[in-house]
Design a protein around this motif. Structure first.
Motif, mmCIF file in Angstrom:
data_model
loop_
_atom_site.group_PDB
_atom_site.id
_atom_site.type_symbol
_atom_site.label_atom_id
_atom_site.label_comp_id
_atom_site.label_asym_id
_atom_site.label_seq_id
_atom_site.Cartn_x
_atom_site.Cartn_y
_atom_site.Cartn_z
ATOM 1 N N THR A 1 54.713 88.783 33.735
ATOM 2 C CA THR A 1 55.373 90.092 33.813
ATOM 3 C C THR A 1 56.454 90.140 34.884
ATOM 4 N N GLU B 1 55.868 89.756 38.219
ATOM 5 C CA GLU B 1 55.338 90.098 39.540
ATOM 6 C C GLU B 1 55.198 88.839 40.395
ATOM 7 N N ARG C 1 53.761 86.791 43.763
ATOM 8 C CA ARG C 1 52.743 86.679 44.819
ATOM 9 C C ARG C 1 53.190 85.588 45.790
ATOM 10 N N VAL D 1 63.310 92.061 43.865
ATOM 11 C CA VAL D 1 61.948 92.435 43.487
ATOM 12 C C VAL D 1 61.049 92.365 44.723
ATOM 13 N N ARG E 1 54.584 91.606 44.762
ATOM 14 C CA ARG E 1 53.427 92.450 44.467
ATOM 15 C C ARG E 1 52.304 92.219 45.464
ATOM 16 N N GLN E 2 52.147 90.977 45.911
ATOM 17 C CA GLN E 2 51.025 90.657 46.801
ATOM 18 C C GLN E 2 51.420 89.568 47.794
ATOM 19 N N THR F 1 49.665 94.411 50.117
ATOM 20 C CA THR F 1 50.672 94.846 49.152
ATOM 21 C C THR F 1 51.764 95.611 49.888
#
Length: 297
Positions: free
Chosen positions: A165, A167, A169, A204, A207-208, A223
């Motif tokens: 997607t 995201e 990390r 972007v 996300r983590q 986060t």
């Protein structure tokens, strides 16, 4: 060319010989926050520091994990990681004589014990995740980006995972024990630095942010959000401006704390009766980069 601590003497030049601009790394920013004089000793004077066994072990474990992810997925097994350990140690230590000086020779019982402790860290990694289920986008990735203020950020990220997607990390391996408040704050500062750099490069927000403490078999996840990274960007701007002011005047003041107990430079520190070397001037355009030992833990 390197000094005995593994610091690049030509750190301001690319492999093609092009001079690079001074940049802010998470380690050097952390040094200035901790003690401006420590920043000067490391980034300006470039005083040699004796590597510790823990630092070198962390560097070797990082190298093993990087090579593990270069293997085909079904070969990313604990026994393969263990088999990579001694070759990584021999290869890396051949490039760093100061590392081999930590032991009396290949038959030193302390070396066998040290390698055993590295194997336990690798075993701890496999308790935290199964690398066969992952396909990182990058390992040991150099990131470099310029903020709107003109501050150039530069650092190395242990691993980046990107979901289908999109995201992101950010993963960082820690070979020391899970920290208390002061250590956790330092680790999160480093991770926010990486998150900000990636956000500015890719547009972007990760996300983590995941910290993996191999010794304790613990993971800490965080986060971030855009507002927080904007505040952090202003913090880095302020740190860099303070560094430049100190660089122009040579006024890098010591900041005594409990962390002084682990400093190699007490003999040159006024807080301990020492006298710093004559200030050589701001080293522009030499870039005060991180070393592999900085990134190890």
């Amino acid at each position: 060319m390197t000094d005995t601590a593994g610091t690049s003497i030509d750190a301001g030049r690319t492999p093609t010989g092009t001079v690079r601009r001074p940049a802010l790394s998470p380690s050097r920013a952390g040094d200035f926050k901790q003690c401006p004089l420590l920043y000067r000793f490391r980034a300006v004077d470039r005083l040699p520091e004796k590597p510790t066994k823990a630092q070198v072990r962390g560097t070797v474990v990082h190298a093993v994990l990087e090579r593990l992810f270069a293997l085909p997925v079904d070969e990313r097994l604990p026994e393969r990681a263990e088999a990579l350990l001694e070759p990584c140690w021999r290869e890396l230590s051949a490039e760093q004589p100061a590392w081999t000086a930590l032991f009396t020779g290949p038959d030193d019982p302390a070396l066998a014990e040290w390698l055993g402790s590295a194997r336990r860290l690798l075993a701890g990694y496999f308790e935290l995740e199964d690398p066969r289920r992952l396909e990182p986008e990058a390992c040991e990735l150099l990131v470099e980006t310029e903020l709107d203020s003109g501050v150039l950020l530069r650092g190395y990220i242990d691993r980046i995972d990107v979901a289908p997607t999109g995201e992101i990390r950010v993963v960082d391996y820690k070979t020391g024990a899970a920290p208390r408040a002061i250590g956790e704050g330092k680790a999160l500062f480093q991770m926010k630095f990486y998150a900000l750099a990636l956000w500015r490069l890719r547009g972007v927000v990760p996300r983590q942010l995941r910290l993996m403490y191999l010794a304790d078999r613990q993971s800490l996840s965080y986060t971030p959000d855009e507002a927080e990274l904007r505040r952090f960007e202003r913090t880095l701007d302020a740190i860099w401006q303070a560094i430049l002011r100190a660089g122009r005047t040579g006024d890098f003041r010591p900041n005594r704390s409990r962390l002084c107990d682990w400093c190699d430079h007490q003999a040159f520190c006024p807080e301990f009766g020492g006298t710093p070397p004559t200030y050589p001037g701001w080293p522009e355009p030499i870039a005060p980069d991180e070393t592999p030992l900085d990134r190890a833990d």
